[in-house]
Design a protein around this motif. Structure first.
Motif, PDB file in Angstrom:
ATOM      1  N   ASN A  45     -63.905 -31.537 -46.922  1.00 33.21           N
ATOM      2  CA  ASN A  45     -63.639 -32.233 -47.340  1.00 33.21           C
ATOM      3  C   ASN A  45     -62.650 -31.902 -48.529  1.00 33.21           C
ATOM      4  OD1 ASN A  45     -63.424 -33.735 -44.642  1.00 33.21           O
ATOM      5  ND2 ASN A  45     -65.442 -35.169 -45.255  1.00 33.21           N
ATOM      6  N   GLU A  46     -63.602 -31.527 -49.924  1.00 31.51           N
ATOM      7  CA  GLU A  46     -63.156 -31.220 -51.178  1.00 31.51           C
ATOM      8  C   GLU A  46     -61.794 -30.979 -50.886  1.00 31.51           C
ATOM      9  OE1 GLU A  46     -66.372 -29.840 -53.674  1.00 31.51           O
ATOM     10  OE2 GLU A  46     -67.408 -31.594 -53.560  1.00 31.51           O
ATOM     11  N   GLN A  47     -61.738 -29.323 -50.145  1.00 32.98           N
ATOM     12  CA  GLN A  47     -60.732 -28.764 -50.211  1.00 32.98           C
ATOM     13  C   GLN A  47     -59.358 -29.370 -49.513  1.00 32.98           C
ATOM     14  OE1 GLN A  47     -61.531 -24.549 -48.498  1.00 32.98           O
ATOM     15  NE2 GLN A  47     -60.559 -24.852 -47.018  1.00 32.98           N
ATOM     16  N   LEU A  48     -60.187 -30.106 -48.526  1.00 38.87           N
ATOM     17  CA  LEU A  48     -58.607 -30.995 -47.715  1.00 38.87           C
ATOM     18  C   LEU A  48     -57.579 -31.713 -48.642  1.00 38.87           C
ATOM     19  CD1 LEU A  48     -60.470 -31.750 -44.470  1.00 38.87           C
ATOM     20  CD2 LEU A  48     -58.397 -29.653 -44.579  1.00 38.87           C
ATOM     21  N   VAL A  49     -58.533 -32.697 -49.258  1.00 38.81           N
ATOM     22  CA  VAL A  49     -58.086 -33.895 -50.057  1.00 38.81           C
ATOM     23  C   VAL A  49     -57.373 -33.423 -51.476  1.00 38.81           C
ATOM     24  CG1 VAL A  49     -58.473 -35.461 -51.702  1.00 38.81           C
ATOM     25  CG2 VAL A  49     -60.170 -35.314 -49.747  1.00 38.81           C
ATOM     26  N   GLY A  50     -57.842 -31.910 -51.586  1.00 37.45           N
ATOM     27  CA  GLY A  50     -56.859 -30.887 -52.579  1.00 37.45           C
ATOM     28  C   GLY A  50     -56.091 -30.295 -52.323  1.00 37.45           C
ATOM     29  N   GLN A  51     -55.955 -30.518 -50.947  1.00 42.14           N
ATOM     30  CA  GLN A  51     -54.261 -30.179 -49.905  1.00 42.14           C
ATOM     31  C   GLN A  51     -53.426 -30.872 -49.827  1.00 42.14           C
ATOM     32  OE1 GLN A  51     -56.213 -27.485 -46.828  1.00 42.14           O
ATOM     33  NE2 GLN A  51     -56.714 -25.562 -48.091  1.00 42.14           N
ATOM     34  N   GLY A  52     -53.843 -32.288 -50.074  1.00 43.45           N
ATOM     35  CA  GLY A  52     -53.208 -33.899 -49.485  1.00 43.45           C
ATOM     36  C   GLY A  52     -53.486 -33.868 -48.196  1.00 43.45           C
ATOM     37  N   LYS A  53     -54.456 -33.865 -47.206  1.00 44.33           N
ATOM     38  CA  LYS A  53     -54.661 -33.957 -45.968  1.00 44.33           C
ATOM     39  C   LYS A  53     -56.066 -34.379 -46.321  1.00 44.33           C
ATOM     40  CE  LYS A  53     -53.384 -29.512 -45.069  1.00 44.33           C
ATOM     41  NZ  LYS A  53     -54.314 -27.571 -44.052  1.00 44.33           N
TER      42      LYS A  53
END
Length: 251
Positions: A45-53
């Motif tokens: 989720n941290e990765q997705l939030v960082g990608q704007g997803k």
């Protein structure tokens, strides 16, 4: 020392109960084997939030194997491939480098999807409200040892009471049956003298509510017992059937 692994997670994404869902794949690199499964999802989720997803919605609370909120279907098993643990107790050392891990919500008519990996498990609360209680007189608190109970009955009642209501039994059953959960909650009271007052009404009411809420019937495949994180025995289902039949024949 736990090694780092690179994995692909295939996650069920669904925006709401009426929306059409689908699997989406994500790559995660250098995940420590000591990372818990839910921590891995936090990293995703941290990765997705960082990608704007949009992050993946999933349930968790205690993360200690107590509450049962962390209900995920992992590679075809409720709570994952390890036995007698909840999802939050599963660690990434269980998987191998390069593995693809498929993650789904519980699949049952009684547990409609709220979003992604979250399901509505209020049905279990409604079953408990239908009869999973005892009536007591208000007033002074009775002494704990005032009513003698045999150790065998006390131990069996405690084993039944260890059910955390996570719903793994329903997810494991090909019929989506909630019989293991209902039978555990009936057994923990039926085995004790305090639970005999409502015994007849309890079995009938809880079974009727279970049927009303869309859970399937038990066909004794024992998948529920195999996948239960607390090792609840299907002998409870036999006890529930006896309690139900006694209640019906005594009407």
């Amino acid at each position: 020392m736990d090694k780092d692994i690179n994995i692909i997670v295939k996650v069920w994404r669904q925006k709401g109960p009426k929306a059409k869902g689908n699997f989406e794949e994500y790559k995660l690199n250098q995940i420590s084997g000591g990372t818990s499964f839910l921590e891995m999802l936090d990293i995703l989720n941290e990765q997705l939030v960082g990608q704007g997803k949009e992050p993946v919605a999933f349930d968790s609370d205690c993360r200690e194997g107590i509450c049962g909120m962390c209900s995920l279907y992992i590679n075809g098993h409720p709570h994952g491939p390890d036995s007698l643990i909840t999802t939050c107790q599963l660690h990434m050392r269980t998987f191998k480098d390069g593995d693809t891990i498929t993650i789904e919500p519980w699949r049952s008519a009684g547990f409609p999807v709220i979003r992604d990996l979250m399901v509505d498990r209020n049905a279990f609360d409604k079953i408990i409200q239908a009869g999973g209680y005892v009536s007591v007189n208000t007033g002074g608190i009775p002494d704990a040892n005032a009513i003698p109970i045999s150790k065998i009955d006390a131990d069996e009642a405690m084993d039944s009471a260890s059910c955390i209501g996570c719903g793994a039994c329903v997810a494991a059953c090909k019929n989506g049956s909630a019989m293991l959960f209902v039978s555990a909650k009936v057994s923990q009271l039926a085995l004790l003298p305090q639970g005999r007052v409502e015994a007849k009404a309890r079995a009938k009411s809880m079974v009727a509510k279970m049927d009303e809420l869309g859970f399937g019937n038990c066909t004794n495949t024992r998948a529920c017992e195999l996948e239960c994180p607390k090792g609840i025995s299907i002998s409870n289902i036999a006890r529930l059937n006896r309690e139900f039949l006694k209640a019906k024949f005594s009407d």
